[in-house]
Design a protein around this motif. Structure first.
Motif: not given
Length: 273
Positions: A157-160, A210-213, A122-136
């Motif tokens: 910014s409430g789940l990453f 930072t790398s991101q997912r 569920l967490i890939y751990r392949d990026a510095d920051v892996e964050g939830m989106t507000d998208g749908w």
């Protein structure tokens, strides 16, 4: 902090939430979800002695860290900006953190691993920051092209998840500085800016690199996706069980949390209707 991490962390990873005495009802609902899910490597960052005492009485792991926002306010938005200073401290100890606001209902262990784990990676751990989106949906969550530009819906910014890297530490340090000096900046605005602005495009210091997912929006759901879209998708509802639901789009947060808990943990059909 090192003592807390030593007791709580699993593979030097923790799930952390920042809270104060204003939101005990929501905090209790939040912890209920963690316990039902079987997540053990969590810690509550208590911003005042009342919250520390509340956690101690309930045998909830906590880190007592008294911090005050730049405005002195203790409301939700003011205290939310303090998370980056706390995260910087965790990362400085070599601890990776899944930061979660307390208006989140947990339903799967995001740290589960192994061949038998139903929710592996569920967490890939392949990026510095892996964050939830507000998208749908896919375009709003992962980005889309529009008039030659790359468009992105806000990362929440409430789940990453932040890995304990030099790049992450640089980003958290900068965000902590900004929240301590910019009275009118929303923490989510700064969080997004520091991820996507490059050097020369921002008035702030050099890009942290930072790398991101972006997290899977069906697994780490925002409340708009759950209540407006997923609920009407016959392929997903009611059988699909997300890892978490963040009640970020709706102001009646505790009520929505109660409904989600009723349906997914207590088996009350159509409770979220």
């Amino acid at each position: 902090l090192c003592e807390v991490v030593r007791k709580v962390a699993r593979n030097r990873e923790v799930l952390a939430a920042v809270s104060n005495k204003n939101i005990f009802h929501m905090l209790e609902l939040y912890i209920d979800g963690l316990k039902r899910t079987g997540i053990t490597n969590y810690v509550i960052v208590a911003l005042d002695s009342e919250t520390a005492d509340w956690c101690k009485q309930r045998e909830v792991p906590y880190y007592h860290r008294e911090l005050t926002s730049i405005t002195g306010s203790t409301d939700n938005h003011a205290t939310s900006g303090l998370k980056f200073r706390v995260l910087n401290e965790f990362v400085s100890t070599g601890t990776s953190v899944l930061l979660s606001d307390v208006d989140v209902v947990w339903m799967q262990d995001p740290f589960a691993a192994g061949e038998s784990a139903r929710n592996k990676r569920l967490i890939y751990r392949d990026a510095d920051v892996e964050g939830m989106t507000d998208g749908w949906d896919d375009p709003t969550s992962y980005g889309f092209s529009w008039n030659g530009q790359r468009r992105l819906i806000a990362r929440n910014s409430g789940l990453f998840f932040v890995a304990a890297t030099h790049e992450t530490k640089a980003m958290m340090s900068r965000l902590a500085e900004r929240m301590a000096s910019e009275k009118n900046t929303w923490d989510q605005t700064a969080y997004n800016e520091e991820q996507v602005y490059l050097w020369g495009q921002s008035k702030h210091k050099k890009y942290s690199g930072t790398s991101q997912r972006v997290m899977n929006y069906m697994c780490f759901q925002n409340s708009k996706y759950m209540f407006r879209f997923m609920r009407y998708d016959e392929d997903l509802y009611p059988d699909h069980r997300p890892a978490s639901v963040h009640i970020n789009y709706h102001p009646e947060k505790p009520d929505r949390m109660v409904s989600v808990i009723a349906q997914y943990w207590k088996g009350e059909a159509n409770a979220i209707d």
